[in-house]
Design a protein around this motif. Structure first.
Motif, short mmCIF file in Angstrom:
data_model
loop_
_atom_site.label_atom_id
_atom_site.label_comp_id
_atom_site.label_asym_id
_atom_site.label_seq_id
_atom_site.Cartn_x
_atom_site.Cartn_y
_atom_site.Cartn_z
N TYR A 434 0.91 -1.45 -0.01
CA TYR A 434 0.02 -0.13 0.17
C TYR A 434 0.79 1.08 -0.01
O TYR A 434 0.63 2.03 -0.73
N VAL A 435 1.83 1.33 0.79
CA VAL A 435 2.76 2.51 0.85
C VAL A 435 3.51 2.83 -0.34
O VAL A 435 3.35 3.61 -0.96
N THR A 522 6.89 10.57 7.32
CA THR A 522 8.38 10.42 7.85
C THR A 522 9.19 10.44 6.61
O THR A 522 10.55 11.13 6.60
N LEU A 523 8.58 10.13 5.39
CA LEU A 523 9.39 10.13 4.22
C LEU A 523 9.73 11.84 3.87
O LEU A 523 10.74 12.36 3.36
N ASP A 530 20.75 12.08 2.41
CA ASP A 530 21.05 11.32 1.45
C ASP A 530 21.12 9.86 1.99
O ASP A 530 20.51 8.93 1.31
N VAL A 531 21.58 9.75 3.02
CA VAL A 531 21.74 8.48 3.74
C VAL A 531 20.61 8.29 4.83
O VAL A 531 21.26 9.16 5.81
N LEU A 532 19.50 7.74 4.95
CA LEU A 532 18.84 7.56 6.11
C LEU A 532 19.19 6.30 7.06
O LEU A 532 19.32 5.17 6.55
N THR A 533 18.96 6.72 8.36
CA THR A 533 18.87 5.91 9.27
C THR A 533 17.84 5.73 10.30
O THR A 533 16.63 6.55 9.98
N TYR A 546 10.43 1.09 7.95
CA TYR A 546 11.35 2.09 7.32
C TYR A 546 12.59 1.66 6.78
O TYR A 546 12.94 2.49 6.00
N GLU A 547 13.07 0.83 6.97
CA GLU A 547 14.30 0.05 6.44
C GLU A 547 14.18 -0.04 5.01
O GLU A 547 15.18 0.00 4.24
#
Length: 850
Positions: A434-435, A522-523, A530-533, A546-547
């Motif tokens: 869905y997301v 959150t997005l 650039d690099v998300l944690t 989220y990963e």
């Protein structure tokens, strides 16, 4: 010297209501819904909340009030699970129109009361009384009589969808009670009785044969009452149903005049005692925003309008009229709504939002907090996106939201909330699906973003870049905060509030939408990385989702989307023309005679659907169209006089070859259909200048008696006198009246602000010291300080605003005084029994106090 004529003042009413929840309902755990009624006419209904004694609805609605009303009612119903059509009223809250200002803008619990015949009284009755009628008695003597003529009723209560009424007239004196009855008038809540009854003003003897043996003794007129009661006899199995009554003491009538003729509001019976009333049957939490605007002709607002519209040109912004309005009101959204619509109407919204954004950004030290507060600028952009972007939301999200509702799959990923038999991995996979679909719909919709919104986003981006030149990501965060956090995420969370669904989701679907909304938000928050944690994620159970989502691919997709919607080229792109459903629902239509020339033109229930391209009707929502009318072929949309078909809430869609007559479900529904149809076809080149307000029946127009069906209309069509129309059909004068009312309601704060500024100017000139003015003139809930950059220019603006507000209020006061002088108490527009019917509530109190 003659008094000046009364200006052409329009009285416009609107309601914005939030129905929160109910609690402690005495019926216990059942299925409940709540509906809103204006004088018992239902105008809104919530979804059904099942198996609870504390139903939570959290629904909002707003609408223009199409006609005068006395009572705003909230009715809580219990729905039977076995017999779907069986519904029981649990209780109601009834609020008088003239007291709604006491509840304005506040969310509060209101106790429910039981509903019976006497609590449901509405309507009015027209009565004529003649005292001193001298007629011959049975023995030749002259006898004084009182003549009571029941002329008509109006807006009477409809019982079980029928209104077959009659009236009784009762003569009440210490010595006797005598009742007489009119004939039954069927199928009308505006019955015409026109019957006269006579009652002798003499004492009657209890002994037979003693009457008139001597001179008759007159009754004591100070102890005589006349009671006019109205009843509904439409239900054979229920019997006669009480509608209302009015008691008129003869002593209250001016006996010096030959005739007393007046309208009276019906009231409950006074002699009903010991009615079963439970002390606590529950309560409902609501928030009511009721506005009654007395809109003067445009010339009265010109000076104040100029002060507001010059706001984008004023430097510094804190000295502008629009900014000052945002500082004195309690809730900034109250100021944002009329300001946005006003600047939108005059095509200055981009300049206005740019000025507010520039001022707010200049006061922001940290780029991470840009536009995160409830400033006037943020509220104005929020309001504008709702005004301009609803069709865009519909086109982007509607298909996905419908799919989630139809699938009705569990997507719960919190282990503590999993139900028996659910598999976490399956739920997570479905939620990711869905997301991804919604994410793709959003990023692929960039070119469809409305042109006006693109202009605003471009202005925000440029101001943010100029103020934070060393921060390369601020151009994204400045826009994403509005697009994702304030636009897409709330629409996904509450689709009915954004008109994406007609019903509220159940608990399972609501949980899915909550998780999706949280992910999209959150997005939007992570576009600067650039690099998300996942180290900052609060809920551990959201980490697996989220990963898979918070990666460079998705971030780049969002950046590309933001680049497009905030680019200067897209700000001038053509608006999308994809068909969008604007409104749909069942209504009653009269046959147009398209197939057979001499066919009987009967009435049938049909499903109507209006898009930005065409109006259609069919037998049902899933059936093919029986008739299609192109929007550009609609010449006018107007109301139909009730006596044409003896039906209420009718309007006509006028086409080149024929007229489509339609009956809406209620007055609010009629207004909504009329407004949206008129707006969508307002720019048509062949719009009519005149029309016939009544129907063509039996060879003639009922309004002008013309026998030619092709005869030109006899009444000016709506909007026919307007020379040009803006793209947004906004009533500029009404928005100015709203702004004037807000300034007037906060006139004490303006006065304090002016006095403080005056003192600061004097202090600065004497001591050569400028300082920041504390906002001591404001109420609670505001920022502790307002930074005034230029005291002199701000003082000048505040003084100009006060001068115009006071002048306008003087015009309002003179107008009301004149109308009250010329309004006859007891007329149809000001019946006896409600002193605040013409000008009540907060508006009347303001005029009385000032």
């Amino acid at each position: 010297m003659a008094e000046p004529s009364i200006p052409n003042v329009r009285i416009l009413e609107s309601l914005k209501i939030k129905i929160g929840e109910a609690k402690n309902l005495y019926s216990g755990t059942k299925d409940y819904y709540c509906c809103i009624k204006l004088d018992q006419e239902e105008v809104y209904r919530t979804a059904v909340q099942e198996k609870t004694d504390c139903p939570f609805w959290a629904e909002e609605c707003d609408f223009g009030v199409a006609k005068k009303f006395r009572i705003l009612g909230f009715y809580v119903y219990e729905k039977d699970r076995l017999i779907k059509r069986l519904e029981n009223i649990v209780g109601k809250v009834a609020l008088r129109r003239d007291e709604l200002y006491k509840y304005h803008g506040r969310e509060q619990w209101l106790p429910l009361t039981l509903v019976d015949q006497d609590s449901e009284v509405q309507g009015k009755v027209h009565v004529e009384i003649r005292c001193g009628e001298t007629l011959n008695g049975d023995n030749g003597t002259s006898v004084n009589k009182v003549a009571v003529r029941v002329i008509e009723g109006s807006n009477l209560t409809i019982v079980n969808r029928h209104c077959d009424t009659f009236a009784t007239v009762t003569f009440l004196s210490p010595t006797r009670t005598e009742t007489k009855k009119t004939k039954i008038k069927r199928k009308s809540d505006h019955p015409l009785y026109d019957e006269t009854f006579f009652f002798e003003l003499v004492k009657h003897s209890n002994s037979h044969g003693e009457k008139y043996q001597f001179s008759p003794i007159e009754e004591d007129i100070t102890k005589i009452e006349l009671k006019i009661s109205v009843w509904n006899s439409s239900s054979a199995h229920i019997g006669e149903v009480f509608i209302g009554e009015v008691k008129i003491p003869l002593s209250a009538i001016d006996m010096s005049t030959a005739t007393h003729k007046a309208w009276y509001f019906l009231k409950p019976r006074e002699n009903i005692v010991n009615r079963s009333q439970k002390n606590d049957i529950g309560s409902v939490r609501v928030r009511i925003n009721y506005l009654e605007d007395h809109v003067f002709p445009s010339k009265y607002y010109n000076k104040l309008r100029d002060i507001i519209l010059k706001s984008p040109e004023i430097s510094p912004t804190s000295s502008s009229g629009a900014y000052i309005l945002g500082q004195v009101v309690r809730e900034r959204i109250d100021a944002a709504c009329p300001l946005v619509r006003l600047f939108y109407h005059h095509e200055q919204l981009t300049e206005f939002t740019k000025a507010l954004a520039k001022h707010e950004i200049s006061q922001t030290a940290d780029a991470n907090t840009i536009f995160r507060g409830n400033s006037l600028g943020s509220k104005c952009i929020d309001e504008y996106m709702k005004l301009e972007g609803m069709h865009y939301l519909y086109d982007t999200l509607k298909v996905n939201i419908d799919e989630i509702h139809d699938d009705h799959c569990s997507c719960e990923i919190d282990p503590a909330k999993l139900r028996d038999g659910e598999i976490l991995a399956d739920n997570l996979a479905k939620l990711k699906e869905y997301v991804e679909k919604i994410f793709k719909s959003i990023v692929d919709s960039a070119m469809a973003c409305p042109r006006g919104m693109c202009k605003v986003f471009y202005a925000l981006k440029e101001e943010a870049k100029n103020h934070f030149p060393d921060n390369p990501d601020v151009k994204y965060s400045a826009v994403s905060g509005f697009v994702f956090l304030r636009f897409f995420a709330p629409a996904i969370l509450s689709p009915r509030l954004f008109r994406l669904r007609k019903d509220n989701p159940d608990s399972l679907v609501s949980r899915t939408l909550t998780l999706i909304s949280k992910t999209i938000q959150t997005l939007g928050n992570h576009v600067k990385k650039d690099v998300l944690t996942t180290s900052s994620i609060k809920e551990d159970y959201m980490v697996p989702l989220y990963e898979s989502i918070l990666n460079a691919e998705h971030v780049n997709g969002i950046k590309m989307f933001l680049d497009i919607v905030s680019s200067s080229s897209n700000a001038n792109a053509k608006d999308p023309e994809a068909p969008i459903v604007l409104k749909e629902g069942y209504m009653i239509k009269r046959a147009q005679g398209r197939k057979k020339l001499f066919a009987v033109k009967n009435f049938k229930k049909r499903w109507f659907r209006l898009t930005n391209h065409e109006l259609t009707y069919s037998k049902g929502s899933d059936c093919s169209a029986l008739c299609t009318i192109a929007v550009d072929k609609i010449l006018a949309v107007e109301k139909v006089q009730e006596d044409s078909f003896h039906m209420q809430n009718m309007f006509q869609v006028i086409q080149p070859e024929r007229v489509l007559y339609v009956q809406a479900n209620n007055s609010v529904d009629e207004k909504q259909w009329g407004d949206v149809l008129s707006n969508i076809c307002r720019s048509n080149h062949d719009r009519l200048m005149t029309y016939h307000p009544a129907a063509y029946i039996n060879g003639e127009w009922m309004c002008c008696n013309s026998q030619s069906e092709c005869q030109e209309g006899c009444t000016p069509a709506s909007g026919s006198k307007q020379i040009c129309l803006t793209k947004a059909d906004v009533d500029s004068d009404r928005e100015m009246e709203r702004i004037h009312s807000l300034f007037l309601a906060n006139i004490d704060k303006l006065e304090k602000m002016r006095d403080d500024l005056s003192w600061e100017i004097y202090h600065s000139e004497v001591h050569h010291n400028s300082c920041v003015i504390d906002s001591v003139y404001q109420g609670p809930g505001f920022e502790p300080h307002i930074h005034i950059e230029d005291h002199k220019s701000c003082y000048k603006t505040v003084q100009s605003i006060m001068d115009e507000v006071i002048t306008l209020e003087q015009h309002h006061k003179k107008y009301v005084e004149r109308v009250q002088r010329e309004t006859q108490y007891g007329s149809e527009h000001s019946p006896i029994g409600d002193d605040n019917y013409m000008f009540g509530g907060q508006y009347g109190e303001l005029l009385t106090d000032r």
